[in-house]
Design a protein around this motif. Structure first.
Motif, mmCIF file in Angstrom:
data_model
loop_
_atom_site.group_PDB
_atom_site.id
_atom_site.type_symbol
_atom_site.label_atom_id
_atom_site.label_comp_id
_atom_site.label_asym_id
_atom_site.label_seq_id
_atom_site.Cartn_x
_atom_site.Cartn_y
_atom_site.Cartn_z
ATOM 1 N N SER A 176 0.831 -1.288 0.190
ATOM 2 C CA SER A 176 -0.086 -0.157 -0.059
ATOM 3 C C SER A 176 1.111 1.100 -0.043
ATOM 4 N N LEU A 177 0.543 2.067 -0.899
ATOM 5 C CA LEU A 177 1.439 3.448 -0.736
ATOM 6 C C LEU A 177 0.421 4.642 -0.070
ATOM 7 N N LEU A 178 1.223 5.339 1.035
ATOM 8 C CA LEU A 178 0.530 6.348 1.494
ATOM 9 C C LEU A 178 1.281 7.294 1.142
ATOM 10 N N PRO A 179 0.905 8.116 -0.044
ATOM 11 C CA PRO A 179 1.527 9.195 -0.595
ATOM 12 C C PRO A 179 1.842 10.506 0.463
ATOM 13 N N THR A 180 3.093 11.072 0.295
ATOM 14 C CA THR A 180 3.297 12.405 1.219
ATOM 15 C C THR A 180 4.107 13.027 0.363
ATOM 16 N N VAL A 181 4.416 14.614 0.707
ATOM 17 C CA VAL A 181 5.589 15.160 0.323
ATOM 18 C C VAL A 181 6.470 15.050 1.364
ATOM 19 N N VAL A 182 7.794 14.968 0.873
ATOM 20 C CA VAL A 182 8.895 14.521 1.771
ATOM 21 C C VAL A 182 10.162 15.641 1.979
ATOM 22 N N GLN A 183 9.713 16.947 1.709
ATOM 23 C CA GLN A 183 10.706 17.791 2.061
ATOM 24 C C GLN A 183 9.444 19.153 1.873
ATOM 25 N N GLY A 184 10.268 20.144 2.480
ATOM 26 C CA GLY A 184 9.671 21.663 2.748
ATOM 27 C C GLY A 184 8.962 21.889 3.935
ATOM 28 N N GLU A 185 8.268 22.792 4.399
ATOM 29 C CA GLU A 185 7.763 23.079 5.653
ATOM 30 C C GLU A 185 6.490 22.304 5.930
ATOM 31 N N ARG A 186 5.925 22.065 4.948
ATOM 32 C CA ARG A 186 4.650 21.208 5.261
ATOM 33 C C ARG A 186 4.895 19.759 5.237
ATOM 34 N N ALA A 187 6.094 19.237 4.929
ATOM 35 C CA ALA A 187 6.345 17.963 5.034
ATOM 36 C C ALA A 187 6.213 17.342 6.380
ATOM 37 N N PRO A 188 6.690 17.715 7.443
ATOM 38 C CA PRO A 188 6.668 16.960 8.713
ATOM 39 C C PRO A 188 5.015 16.583 9.080
ATOM 40 N N GLU A 189 4.276 17.556 8.724
ATOM 41 C CA GLU A 189 2.744 17.407 9.141
ATOM 42 C C GLU A 189 2.110 16.218 8.212
ATOM 43 N N GLU A 190 2.502 16.290 7.074
ATOM 44 C CA GLU A 190 1.953 15.500 5.958
ATOM 45 C C GLU A 190 2.332 14.043 6.168
ATOM 46 N N ILE A 191 3.815 14.093 6.502
ATOM 47 C CA ILE A 191 4.246 12.564 6.938
ATOM 48 C C ILE A 191 3.806 12.023 8.195
ATOM 49 N N VAL A 192 3.667 12.866 9.040
ATOM 50 C CA VAL A 192 2.833 12.284 10.399
ATOM 51 C C VAL A 192 1.234 11.752 10.015
ATOM 52 N N ALA A 193 0.729 12.380 9.201
ATOM 53 C CA ALA A 193 -0.686 12.113 8.755
ATOM 54 C C ALA A 193 -0.665 10.676 7.970
ATOM 55 N N ALA A 194 0.347 10.611 7.057
ATOM 56 C CA ALA A 194 0.498 9.398 6.214
ATOM 57 C C ALA A 194 0.630 8.248 7.326
ATOM 58 N N LEU A 195 1.503 8.565 8.088
ATOM 59 C CA LEU A 195 1.774 7.407 9.178
ATOM 60 C C LEU A 195 0.520 6.954 9.850
ATOM 61 N N GLN A 196 -0.100 7.852 10.078
ATOM 62 C CA GLN A 196 -1.687 7.702 10.947
ATOM 63 C C GLN A 196 -2.480 6.872 10.032
ATOM 64 N N ALA A 197 -2.428 7.183 8.661
ATOM 65 C CA ALA A 197 -3.397 6.729 7.736
ATOM 66 C C ALA A 197 -2.705 5.290 7.555
ATOM 67 N N ALA A 198 -1.370 5.114 7.422
ATOM 68 C CA ALA A 198 -1.033 3.549 7.256
ATOM 69 C C ALA A 198 -1.329 2.778 8.591
ATOM 70 N N ASN A 199 -1.390 3.541 9.745
ATOM 71 C CA ASN A 199 -1.971 2.447 10.859
ATOM 72 C C ASN A 199 -3.115 2.049 10.646
ATOM 73 N N CYS A 200 -4.041 2.934 10.122
ATOM 74 C CA CYS A 200 -5.775 2.370 10.014
ATOM 75 C C CYS A 200 -5.608 1.272 9.008
ATOM 76 N N LYS A 201 -4.627 0.925 8.172
ATOM 77 C CA LYS A 201 -4.746 -0.065 7.390
ATOM 78 C C LYS A 201 -4.227 -1.293 8.156
ATOM 79 N N HIS A 202 -3.459 -1.375 9.043
ATOM 80 C CA HIS A 202 -3.105 -2.363 9.905
ATOM 81 C C HIS A 202 -1.915 -3.200 9.035
ATOM 82 N N PRO A 203 -0.965 -2.510 8.389
ATOM 83 C CA PRO A 203 0.129 -3.429 7.839
ATOM 84 C C PRO A 203 0.959 -4.050 8.784
ATOM 85 N N ASP A 204 1.829 -5.141 8.491
ATOM 86 C CA ASP A 204 2.733 -5.748 8.979
ATOM 87 C C ASP A 204 3.913 -4.924 9.326
#
Length: 359
Positions: A176-204
């Motif tokens: 599963s791909l959880l897309p996010t920007v990976v640099q710039g001012e918005r990146a940390p917030e979007e990466i955190v949101a992508a991690l939370q979305a990944a948790n909801c998918k219950h990957p290994d």
């Protein structure tokens, strides 16, 4: 004509080389010019065939020629480009062949990066003191993950490389791909949101990755909120950020650090051919163990059989013994009947006489 030069007659006359060398020694002997940091804008940047960097540092009032020798240029965290506002550190001397003074720089960093690095080191010490980097809290990765989540940019070589490696080495897994920007001012917030979305998918397992870049390009992965989100994630995380020489705080807090995104995919995916080879080794080991066990049981059965003897022989012996007992019983019975007949016969002879006496 000689009357025109009376002022210079008593003064020494310098050669260009001698004077330039003298000036150079003045520069080289001045300790204040040996370790200097100069800020300015990069211009006229060139790289020689030998790998040395030449450029000019400018500000509104002046310009300074700069040189970075190849040995230092190859280890720069980021190669400068024209227009960069940088801080160059090195020593000032004179290049005698051109009579020009210049800065011989050993490092070149973007302006303001030094303070950011100091703040980063302070954050690293604080998080380490909290135990976020302790090896004891690292979790083991699943041997054969059924579901792998990728938290990365949907564009670029990193995601393509990871997908290719996973498809080749472990095609059985759902990716599963959880897309996010990976640099710039918005990146940390979007990466955190992508991690939370990944948790909801219950990957290994989760792969947090991005390709290489300059240190400032990777800065989002030093964000405190993101580091704490990685630490608190209930799913094991592999951090594959940048190149092998790049380190970010997410590398220290993740369950496993991979030198590159491609390496992260290789670490999480068991190669199918290797898995088949492992299964074949286990199959052979199981067959060998079963054969050994059967051999031991067969040996034990032989030992018990020897102790018990052959069943047919035992049956024959018992049958013969039974026949002998039968014959013995028959003989005994006939003898007993004969005795009883004799007794009965004697009693029969006395019976008439007894009857006469009584009557």
């Amino acid at each position: 004509m000689s009357a025109q030069f009376p002022l210079f007659a008593a003064e020494p006359i310098w050669s260009v080389a001698a004077l330039t060398h003298f000036v150079r020694e003045l520069f080289d002997s001045n300790p204040q010019l040996q370790d200097v940091s100069v800020e300015g804008e990069v211009s006229n940047l060139t790289r020689s065939a030998a790998g040395h960097l030449y450029f000019t540092l400018r500000d509104a009032q002046a310009a300074l020629s700069c040189v970075v020798w190849r040995a230092d240029a190859t280890v720069l965290a980021r190669q400068p480009v024209n227009g960069d506002q940088v801080v160059a550190f090195g020593s000032v001397s004179v290049y005698e062949q051109s009579g020009r003074y210049q800065l011989y720089a050993s490092s070149v960093q973007l302006a303001g990066l030094g303070e950011r690095l100091r703040q980063l080191e302070e954050l690293k010490r604080r998080l380490a003191a909290e135990g976020l980097f302790d090896a004891a809290r690292k979790r083991a990765l699943p041997a054969m993950p059924r579901h792998i989540a990728l938290v990365t940019s949907p564009r670029g070589a990193a995601v393509s490389d990871m997908r290719r490696v996973l498809a080749r080495r472990w095609p059985l897994a759902l990716v599963s791909l959880l897309p996010t920007v990976v640099q710039g001012e918005r990146a940390p917030e979007e990466i955190v949101a992508a991690l939370q979305a990944a948790n909801c998918k219950h990957p290994d397992v989760i792969l947090l990755a991005r390709g290489g870049g300059a240190i400032e390009d990777l800065w989002a992965f030093n964000d405190e909120a993101l580091v704490r989100a990685v630490a608190s994630c209930p799913i094991p995380i592999i951090s594959g950020v940048g190149h092998e020489t790049d380190f970010t705080l997410t590398d220290f807090v993740a369950d496993l650090r991979a030198p590159t995104p491609t390496a992260a995919a290789e670490l999480v995916a068991t190669e199918g051919a290797q898995l088949l080879a492992d299964c074949q080794l286990l199959q052979k080991a199981l067959a060998d163990a079963l054969t050994t066990h059967l051999d031991r049981m067969s040996q034990r059965l032989d030992w018990v059989a020897n102790r018990l003897g052959r069943p047919s022989s035992r049956l024959k012996d018992q049958t013969a013994q039974l026949m002998r007992m039968h014959q013995s019983l028959q003989y005994g019975f006939k003898s007993q009947v004969q005795v009883q007949k004799q007794i009965l016969s004697r009693h029969s002879e006395h019976l008439p006489r007894l009857l006469q006496q009584n009557f």
